[in-house]
Scaffold this motif. Sequence first.
Motif, PDB file in Angstrom:
ATOM      1  N   UNK A   1       0.841  -1.188   0.000  1.00  0.00           N
ATOM      2  CA  UNK A   1       0.000   0.000   0.000  1.00  0.00           C
ATOM      3  C   UNK A   1       0.880   1.244   0.000  1.00  0.00           C
ATOM      4  N   UNK A   2       0.293   2.383  -0.314  1.00  0.00           N
ATOM      5  CA  UNK A   2       1.049   3.634  -0.302  1.00  0.00           C
ATOM      6  C   UNK A   2       1.362   4.032   1.127  1.00  0.00           C
ATOM      7  N   UNK A   3       2.229   5.023   1.276  1.00  0.00           N
ATOM      8  CA  UNK A   3       2.620   5.458   2.609  1.00  0.00           C
ATOM      9  C   UNK A   3       1.409   5.881   3.428  1.00  0.00           C
TER      10      UNK A   3
ATOM     11  N   UNK B   1     -10.934  -9.842   3.914  1.00  0.00           N
ATOM     12  CA  UNK B   1     -12.151  -9.017   3.884  1.00  0.00           C
ATOM     13  C   UNK B   1     -12.593  -8.569   5.275  1.00  0.00           C
ATOM     14  N   UNK B   2     -11.626  -8.306   6.149  1.00  0.00           N
ATOM     15  CA  UNK B   2     -11.988  -7.864   7.493  1.00  0.00           C
ATOM     16  C   UNK B   2     -11.146  -6.665   7.901  1.00  0.00           C
ATOM     17  N   UNK B   3     -11.820  -5.644   8.394  1.00  0.00           N
ATOM     18  CA  UNK B   3     -11.177  -4.470   8.972  1.00  0.00           C
ATOM     19  C   UNK B   3     -11.740  -4.275  10.371  1.00  0.00           C
ATOM     20  N   UNK B   4     -10.869  -4.082  11.347  1.00  0.00           N
ATOM     21  CA  UNK B   4     -11.356  -3.884  12.712  1.00  0.00           C
ATOM     22  C   UNK B   4     -12.226  -2.625  12.773  1.00  0.00           C
ATOM     23  N   UNK B   5     -13.337  -2.684  13.506  1.00  0.00           N
ATOM     24  CA  UNK B   5     -14.245  -1.531  13.578  1.00  0.00           C
ATOM     25  C   UNK B   5     -13.530  -0.276  14.077  1.00  0.00           C
ATOM     26  N   UNK B   6     -13.863   0.841  13.455  1.00  0.00           N
ATOM     27  CA  UNK B   6     -13.259   2.125  13.807  1.00  0.00           C
ATOM     28  C   UNK B   6     -14.212   2.878  14.724  1.00  0.00           C
ATOM     29  N   UNK B   7     -13.762   3.291  15.907  1.00  0.00           N
ATOM     30  CA  UNK B   7     -14.626   4.116  16.763  1.00  0.00           C
ATOM     31  C   UNK B   7     -15.125   5.344  16.006  1.00  0.00           C
TER      32      UNK B   7
ATOM     33  N   UNK C   1      -6.200   1.656  13.176  1.00  0.00           N
ATOM     34  CA  UNK C   1      -7.624   1.553  12.886  1.00  0.00           C
ATOM     35  C   UNK C   1      -7.952   2.215  11.553  1.00  0.00           C
ATOM     36  N   UNK C   2      -8.782   1.515  10.776  1.00  0.00           N
ATOM     37  CA  UNK C   2      -9.239   2.082   9.518  1.00  0.00           C
ATOM     38  C   UNK C   2      -8.605   1.480   8.288  1.00  0.00           C
ATOM     39  N   UNK C   3      -7.826   0.401   8.444  1.00  0.00           N
ATOM     40  CA  UNK C   3      -7.131  -0.215   7.317  1.00  0.00           C
ATOM     41  C   UNK C   3      -7.392  -1.718   7.318  1.00  0.00           C
ATOM     42  N   UNK C   4      -7.293  -2.367   6.143  1.00  0.00           N
ATOM     43  CA  UNK C   4      -7.532  -3.816   6.083  1.00  0.00           C
ATOM     44  C   UNK C   4      -6.554  -4.586   6.966  1.00  0.00           C
ATOM     45  N   UNK C   5      -7.069  -5.610   7.641  1.00  0.00           N
ATOM     46  CA  UNK C   5      -6.240  -6.443   8.506  1.00  0.00           C
ATOM     47  C   UNK C   5      -5.676  -7.608   7.704  1.00  0.00           C
ATOM     48  N   UNK C   6      -5.009  -8.536   8.392  1.00  0.00           N
ATOM     49  CA  UNK C   6      -4.469  -9.713   7.717  1.00  0.00           C
ATOM     50  C   UNK C   6      -5.538 -10.774   7.482  1.00  0.00           C
ATOM     51  N   UNK C   7      -6.718 -10.554   8.035  1.00  0.00           N
ATOM     52  CA  UNK C   7      -7.816 -11.484   7.826  1.00  0.00           C
ATOM     53  C   UNK C   7      -8.600 -11.067   6.583  1.00  0.00           C
TER      54      UNK C   7
ATOM     55  N   UNK D   1       5.715  -8.266   5.490  1.00  0.00           N
ATOM     56  CA  UNK D   1       5.198  -7.035   6.085  1.00  0.00           C
ATOM     57  C   UNK D   1       3.821  -7.289   6.685  1.00  0.00           C
ATOM     58  N   UNK D   2       3.575  -6.671   7.825  1.00  0.00           N
ATOM     59  CA  UNK D   2       2.266  -6.773   8.463  1.00  0.00           C
ATOM     60  C   UNK D   2       1.340  -5.722   7.874  1.00  0.00           C
ATOM     61  N   UNK D   3       0.102  -6.085   7.560  1.00  0.00           N
ATOM     62  CA  UNK D   3      -0.841  -5.079   7.063  1.00  0.00           C
ATOM     63  C   UNK D   3      -1.013  -3.949   8.072  1.00  0.00           C
ATOM     64  N   UNK D   4      -1.187  -2.742   7.558  1.00  0.00           N
ATOM     65  CA  UNK D   4      -1.346  -1.586   8.446  1.00  0.00           C
ATOM     66  C   UNK D   4      -2.509  -1.775   9.406  1.00  0.00           C
ATOM     67  N   UNK D   5      -3.548  -2.497   8.964  1.00  0.00           N
ATOM     68  CA  UNK D   5      -4.732  -2.693   9.785  1.00  0.00           C
ATOM     69  C   UNK D   5      -4.532  -3.587  10.985  1.00  0.00           C
ATOM     70  N   UNK D   6      -3.327  -4.139  11.166  1.00  0.00           N
ATOM     71  CA  UNK D   6      -3.013  -4.865  12.397  1.00  0.00           C
ATOM     72  C   UNK D   6      -2.591  -3.918  13.516  1.00  0.00           C
ATOM     73  N   UNK D   7      -2.252  -2.687  13.136  1.00  0.00           N
ATOM     74  CA  UNK D   7      -1.726  -1.750  14.132  1.00  0.00           C
ATOM     75  C   UNK D   7      -2.385  -0.379  14.082  1.00  0.00           C
TER      76      UNK D   7
END
Length: 467
Positions: free
Chosen positions: A1-3, A212-218, A204-210, A196-202
Amino acid sequence: MSDLPHADIQGFILRTYAMPVLRVFALKITQVEAARRFLGKLVNGESEPQLATATDWTVKPQYCLNVGLTYTGLAALELPASSLASFPEEFAAGAPARADRVSDTGESSPDHWKGQLASADLHILLFLFAETEDILEEITDQLRTGYSSHDAMAELSVHEGRSLSGNAAHFGYRDGFAQPTIDGGLPPLMPDVLPKAPAGEFLLGYPSQYSDFTYPVPTPAELGRNGSFVAFRILAQDCHGFERFLTEAARQTGLDRELIAAKLCGRWRNGVPLSLSPDSADECILLEQRNSFDYVPSDSAPDAFDDRRGYRCPLGSHIRRMNPRNSRVAGNSGLKHRIIRRGLPYGPPYDPANPDDGIERGLLGLFIGVSLKDQFEFLMSDWGNRGNLAPGLRDTRDPIIGDNSRPGATFLIPIEGQKRPVELAGLSSFVICRGAAYCFLPSATAIHYISTLPATSSTPGVITTTI
């Protein structure tokens, strides 16, 4: 992904500061509007001190300041009820209520925590890293002037961390290896051969390693996006007990005590992994090479020794439990549940000539991830304090950070050519939790959003939760 938008992300999520001094302020909000103004000034780009973000450094700064907000802190800042309800259950419950899940029981239970860290009055943690003691005191004075202005906040406690010689922790192991490389983030200080770990592992608001799953964003998005969570922990280390155990285990088994220390951790005390050097702490393996390994041949390390049985690095060793890499583990999840680790030791170096000096020493640890439940709590419970990581571990726990207070706690060292592993008896809990907090790490945008909420009552009310 981009920066990623580095200027919006708290710096220690994406960067190791490598600063030798840390001071953590535990604060209670006493005047809502004044507290919001104080937070807003940290991101206004004008007055010092300012929040440290992940923006590229042209010159390394003299200090870095970061902010964590507990759930009761967000409530004390009088965020809308809909926003509070959008945070994860484990964060809302807080570290004291989740203590049993991470084996913070007995001596580690919240009943014994210090600094009012188990109190619902804990609202904010400020993490101040500095290059020198003088800079630490200068910024401390500025912070105290800021958060005491108009009675914005009251100081509950302060906790000090200082680096030790050789970047070591108190048990003598060199620390700072095996940080994940985040896609779109900054390169770690130590090269990491793993994907590389997906940004969404660390974040909020980005795709995770699972898939089609993104952790819910407050909600709203300006509050939650680019934020993360941290488990802050004060971990007291029983250095005398640990060294005494090594001596007794060596006497019972005939194994070298430094080899036993390496088997417990998965690395020799100089940081060389057993996977690369099973027989000695080979100083010829350069620092930047000490994270370039795997436990089995993989795309990351095709020439790795096949150590699926743990003859080099035991399956139950500390680093193999916390980061199994491409090992075959329950759920084929060896590359999942990764976590960012920050922090510094506290207390003076351990002196073997004066082992019972009565001085507490340990680690101020920060464990960062997008899900406290799926990352920090999972590591501490499923992999750290149970034997279900991989076959053959029986009912053993992490030999260094696990809860080994129960009678009969053991550690297993497989030996090639022998049917039965060497079983080390006499383990105890070498690490005791002396305090903990679950915090939300808001983005710079989120801090500005909080600071500009409509005016409300001046004094926060009593916060309750049924979670």
